[in-house]
Design an enzyme around this catalytic site. Structure first.
Site, PDB file in Angstrom:
ATOM      1  N   HIS A 229       0.836  -1.207   0.000  1.00  0.00           N
ATOM      2  CA  HIS A 229       0.000   0.000   0.000  1.00  0.00           C
ATOM      3  C   HIS A 229       0.866   1.250   0.000  1.00  0.00           C
ATOM      4  O   HIS A 229       0.631   2.188  -0.779  1.00  0.00           O
ATOM      5  CB  HIS A 229      -0.909  -0.024   1.234  1.00  0.00           C
ATOM      6  CG  HIS A 229      -1.688   1.227   1.446  1.00  0.00           C
ATOM      7  ND1 HIS A 229      -2.957   1.411   0.937  1.00  0.00           N
ATOM      8  CD2 HIS A 229      -1.381   2.367   2.111  1.00  0.00           C
ATOM      9  CE1 HIS A 229      -3.395   2.611   1.279  1.00  0.00           C
ATOM     10  NE2 HIS A 229      -2.453   3.203   2.000  1.00  0.00           N
ATOM     11  N   GLU A 230       1.879   1.288   0.862  1.00  0.00           N
ATOM     12  CA  GLU A 230       2.735   2.470   0.953  1.00  0.00           C
ATOM     13  C   GLU A 230       3.566   2.647  -0.318  1.00  0.00           C
ATOM     14  O   GLU A 230       3.766   3.773  -0.792  1.00  0.00           O
ATOM     15  CB  GLU A 230       3.642   2.371   2.179  1.00  0.00           C
ATOM     16  CG  GLU A 230       2.898   2.309   3.504  1.00  0.00           C
ATOM     17  CD  GLU A 230       1.986   3.503   3.738  1.00  0.00           C
ATOM     18  OE1 GLU A 230       2.302   4.604   3.239  1.00  0.00           O
ATOM     19  OE2 GLU A 230       0.954   3.333   4.421  1.00  0.00           O
TER      20      GLU A 230
ATOM     21  N   HIS B 139       1.533   4.345  -3.044  1.00  0.00           N
ATOM     22  CA  HIS B 139       1.448   5.804  -2.931  1.00  0.00           C
ATOM     23  C   HIS B 139       2.609   6.474  -3.668  1.00  0.00           C
ATOM     24  O   HIS B 139       2.424   7.461  -4.385  1.00  0.00           O
ATOM     25  CB  HIS B 139       1.498   6.223  -1.459  1.00  0.00           C
ATOM     26  CG  HIS B 139       0.183   6.151  -0.755  1.00  0.00           C
ATOM     27  ND1 HIS B 139      -0.967   6.759  -1.227  1.00  0.00           N
ATOM     28  CD2 HIS B 139      -0.163   5.570   0.426  1.00  0.00           C
ATOM     29  CE1 HIS B 139      -1.960   6.546  -0.383  1.00  0.00           C
ATOM     30  NE2 HIS B 139      -1.508   5.821   0.622  1.00  0.00           N
TER      31      HIS B 139
ATOM     32  N   GLU C  94      -6.095   6.931  -1.230  1.00  0.00           N
ATOM     33  CA  GLU C  94      -6.012   5.755  -0.362  1.00  0.00           C
ATOM     34  C   GLU C  94      -6.661   4.546  -1.024  1.00  0.00           C
ATOM     35  O   GLU C  94      -6.127   3.429  -0.964  1.00  0.00           O
ATOM     36  CB  GLU C  94      -6.692   6.051   0.980  1.00  0.00           C
ATOM     37  CG  GLU C  94      -5.969   7.067   1.836  1.00  0.00           C
ATOM     38  CD  GLU C  94      -4.567   6.632   2.218  1.00  0.00           C
ATOM     39  OE1 GLU C  94      -4.366   5.424   2.479  1.00  0.00           O
ATOM     40  OE2 GLU C  94      -3.666   7.479   2.251  1.00  0.00           O
TER      41      GLU C  94
END
Length: 278
Positions: free
Chosen positions: A143-144, A147, A206
């Site tokens: 997920h990070e 980004h 997100e």
């Protein structure tokens, strides 16, 4: 008659030129900015910084953070994090081709992790009990990393710049109004920008990172179903302290889980074909 006079006074106090100038600046900011296409969703976006500027800023921030924290230099937890990072960066492939990947483990109770522009990853030990498994950690790290790959920070910078330009145009156009009228109107517009533009934009990022990151973990051979388990545990860890979704930069855990479950057939198809970690 009095109401008509008041409306007439407001119209006379509203200047058109600052709005016209602001619109011209907005058009310049948008069309002169770099356009990119998300490698997973195919959606086009605009960004406010070059990749080189982002990477330099990311490296500077990373080094500053590590200098202020207790960094773990050896041990099984660090080796686990490094192993997951290797599999994820391989799964990312060309999406992060220009990144100089690095990963650190920080001894801190914070339930947190991040990936800065350019590929600088940090995981805080406080998130390890919530992640529980290697797949749970892969969900967090994927997920990070998503980004950074999607350049969400640079997208937000451009959106903030354009919002500020619009607000300055409005402020200039109402400069002849009384202080109280200006304060009331700018307060309303500020709240509208915050809740109608900035926060929804952040929640979209997100959601995009959830989809990208879970796809990356599935490519890396980690069971994507662990991503829904992670967000269930994250909800339990917050113990009801999270703000309402409307007032938050993040979707609620319930929304995230529902979206991930809707995408799960796609993730599972990728996962079933992937080489699994030993």
């Amino acid at each position: 008659m009095q109401l008509r006079n008041q409306r007439g006074n407001v119209r006379r106090r509203f200047k058109l030129l600052p709005i016209v100038i602001a619109l011209a600046v907005l058009a310049f900011q948008f069309f002169s900015s770099e356009k990119l296409v998300n490698p997973i969703t195919g959606e086009a976006h605009r960004v406010g910084m070059s990749e080189e500027q982002e990477a330099a800023l990311g490296l500077q921030s990373y080094e500053q953070i590590l200098s202020q924290e207790k960094v773990i230099s050896s041990g099984p937890e660090l080796e686990t994090i490094r192993g997951i990072a290797r599999r994820l960066t391989a799964a990312v492939g060309d999406d992060g081709a220009d990144f100089q990947w690095d990963v650190s483990l920080i001894d801190s109770p914070q339930v947190n992790a991040f990936c800065l522009p350019g590929g600088k990853i940090a995981v805080y030990t406080g998130i390890l009990p919530v992640a529980q498994t290697e797949a749970g950690l892969a969900a967090v790290m994927g997920h990070e990393m998503a980004h950074a790959i999607a350049r969400h920070g640079s997208q937000r910078i451009l959106r903030q710049q354009m919002t500020q330009t619009a607000m300055m145009g409005v402020q200039g156009s109402i400069s002849d109004m009384s202080y109280e009228q200006q304060r009331t109107l700018m307060g309303l517009l500020g709240a509208g920008a915050q809740y109608g533009v900035i926060l929804p934009f952040s929640r979209d990022h997100e959601t995009e990172a959830d989809k990208m990151g879970t796809l990356y973990m599935a490519r890396a051979g980690y069971d994507p179903r662990e991503a829904t388990g992670l967000w269930k545990r994250m909800g339990g860890a917050s113990e009801g302290r999270a703000p309402s979704e409307f007032a938050s930069t993040h979707p609620s855990n319930e929304t995230r889980i529902r979206q991930l479950e809707a995408w799960m057939p796609e993730f599972m198809e990728v996962y079933e074909k992937a080489d699994k970690p030993r």
